[in-house]
Structure formats: C-alpha cells, structure tokens
Design a protein around this motif. Structure first.
Motif, short mmCIF file in Angstrom:
data_model
loop_
_atom_site.label_atom_id
_atom_site.label_comp_id
_atom_site.label_asym_id
_atom_site.label_seq_id
_atom_site.Cartn_x
_atom_site.Cartn_y
_atom_site.Cartn_z
N CYS A 130 0.88 -1.17 0.00
CA CYS A 130 0.00 0.00 0.00
C CYS A 130 0.92 1.22 0.00
N VAL A 131 0.90 2.00 -1.09
CA VAL A 131 1.90 3.05 -1.28
C VAL A 131 1.25 4.41 -1.44
N ALA A 132 1.76 5.38 -0.68
CA ALA A 132 1.39 6.79 -0.84
C ALA A 132 2.64 7.53 -1.30
N ARG A 133 2.42 8.59 -2.08
CA ARG A 133 3.55 9.35 -2.61
C ARG A 133 3.29 10.84 -2.42
N VAL A 134 4.30 11.53 -1.86
CA VAL A 134 4.25 12.98 -1.69
C VAL A 134 5.57 13.57 -2.17
N GLY A 135 5.61 14.89 -2.34
CA GLY A 135 6.81 15.50 -2.89
C GLY A 135 7.50 16.54 -2.03
N THR A 136 6.93 16.84 -0.85
CA THR A 136 7.51 17.89 -0.02
C THR A 136 7.58 17.47 1.45
N GLN A 137 8.36 18.20 2.21
CA GLN A 137 8.46 17.96 3.65
C GLN A 137 7.11 18.15 4.32
N ASP A 138 6.40 19.23 3.99
CA ASP A 138 5.11 19.50 4.62
C ASP A 138 4.10 18.40 4.32
N ALA A 139 4.05 17.96 3.08
CA ALA A 139 3.12 16.90 2.71
C ALA A 139 3.48 15.59 3.42
N ALA A 140 4.77 15.32 3.56
CA ALA A 140 5.22 14.10 4.23
C ALA A 140 4.84 14.12 5.70
N THR A 141 5.10 15.23 6.39
CA THR A 141 4.78 15.28 7.82
C THR A 141 3.27 15.25 8.04
N ALA A 142 2.50 15.87 7.15
CA ALA A 142 1.04 15.81 7.26
C ALA A 142 0.56 14.37 7.09
N TYR A 143 1.13 13.66 6.14
CA TYR A 143 0.75 12.27 5.93
C TYR A 143 1.13 11.41 7.14
N LEU A 144 2.33 11.60 7.64
CA LEU A 144 2.81 10.83 8.78
C LEU A 144 2.00 11.10 10.05
N ALA A 145 1.40 12.27 10.14
CA ALA A 145 0.61 12.63 11.31
C ALA A 145 -0.68 11.81 11.40
N SER A 146 -1.15 11.29 10.26
CA SER A 146 -2.45 10.64 10.27
C SER A 146 -2.49 9.23 9.67
N HIS A 147 -1.34 8.67 9.32
CA HIS A 147 -1.30 7.35 8.71
C HIS A 147 -0.20 6.49 9.33
N ALA A 148 -0.46 5.21 9.44
CA ALA A 148 0.55 4.26 9.90
C ALA A 148 1.48 3.93 8.73
N ILE A 149 2.77 3.90 8.99
CA ILE A 149 3.77 3.66 7.95
C ILE A 149 4.78 2.64 8.46
N ASP A 150 5.17 1.73 7.56
CA ASP A 150 6.22 0.76 7.89
C ASP A 150 7.56 1.18 7.31
N ILE A 151 7.53 1.68 6.08
CA ILE A 151 8.75 2.04 5.35
C ILE A 151 8.57 3.40 4.69
N ILE A 152 9.64 4.19 4.73
CA ILE A 152 9.66 5.47 4.02
C ILE A 152 10.82 5.45 3.04
N ILE A 153 10.52 5.71 1.80
CA ILE A 153 11.56 5.90 0.79
C ILE A 153 11.69 7.40 0.64
N LEU A 154 12.83 7.94 1.00
CA LEU A 154 12.99 9.38 1.19
C LEU A 154 14.17 9.92 0.40
N ASP A 155 13.87 10.81 -0.54
CA ASP A 155 14.93 11.48 -1.30
C ASP A 155 15.67 12.41 -0.35
N LEU A 156 16.96 12.28 -0.30
CA LEU A 156 17.77 13.08 0.61
C LEU A 156 17.74 14.57 0.25
N VAL A 157 17.53 14.88 -1.02
CA VAL A 157 17.51 16.28 -1.46
C VAL A 157 16.12 16.61 -2.01
#
Length: 125
Positions: free
Chosen positions: A26-53
């Motif tokens: 089950c995959v969600a995709r976001v492109g910014t820090q704000d979108a990522a933290t908003a998603y993490l605030a309300s969803h359970a996550i096992d793995i994050i694939i995170l672009d360093l830049v």
C-alpha cells in the motif's frame, strides 16, 4: 506493507510507486516535507523511501518526525548526489536502514522494502 515515498521528482516516485504496488504494498507518494509530515501525522507507515535532497523542505526533518511519530518505521534514503556518500547519514538518522542512489533498479528497492518492512513488523509484533 504501508510505504510512503517522499520524492520531489514525480516521474521517479511514480515508477517506484507502481513497482511497489505490483508487489502488493500500500503506497502513498508525496513531494515535499510539509506533505510528508502531514501524511505521517495521520497514517501508519512501515517504510519510508525518502529522497535526501527535496526541492521543498528537508529530508532529515522528515526522518526525525517519522522517528517521533512512528519509531518502528524504517527509512530508505535515496540520493542522486554524493552528499553523505561516506555513510554518515546513519549517524544523523536513527531510523535509516539503507542509503542508495536514485538509479537503483525498482526491483532492488522493492526487495529492500520487503526486507526492512519485515524487520519493522518483527519488532512490533
């Protein structure tokens, strides 16, 4: 497996997302820090694939927030730069499990998701 992809380049994130979904994740995709933290605030996550830049925001801030909200979530950092190529990312992020190039084949990334996702489930359940 619940996976969050944080990638500013939508075409790259979409390739990863399609491949991981074909593997049954089950995959969600976001492109910014704000979108990522908003998603993490309300969803359970096992793995994050995170672009360093990220184009908008800081990857380490996302990793830190994830560590706070979901301490068992694992982070796979992806980069197209040589920044942190010495492996020091593991000293900066407690939840880092892998550090790979953006050119890593999607099937290899999927194998890492499966491996580190199983590790996350083992510690929680």
């Amino acid at each position: 497996m619940n996976v969050l992809i944080v990638e500013s380049r939508s075409e790259l994130g979409e390739i990863w997302q399609r491949h991981l979904e074909r593997q049954g994740n089950c995959v969600a995709r976001v492109g910014t820090q704000d979108a990522a933290t908003a998603y993490l605030a309300s969803h359970a996550i096992d793995i994050i694939i995170l672009d360093l830049v990220l184009e908008d925001g800081a990857a380490l801030a996302v990793a830190d927030y994830a560590n706070y909200r979901h301490p068992d979530a694992r982070v796979i950092f992806v980069t197209s730069t040589t920044f942190f190529s010495d492996g020091s990312i593991f000293a900066h992020s407690a939840n880092a499990r892998a550090f790979v190039t953006a050119e890593t084949p999607p099937e290899d990334l999927a194998a890492m998701v499966e491996h580190y996702g199983a590790e996350a489930h083992h510690t929680t359940g």
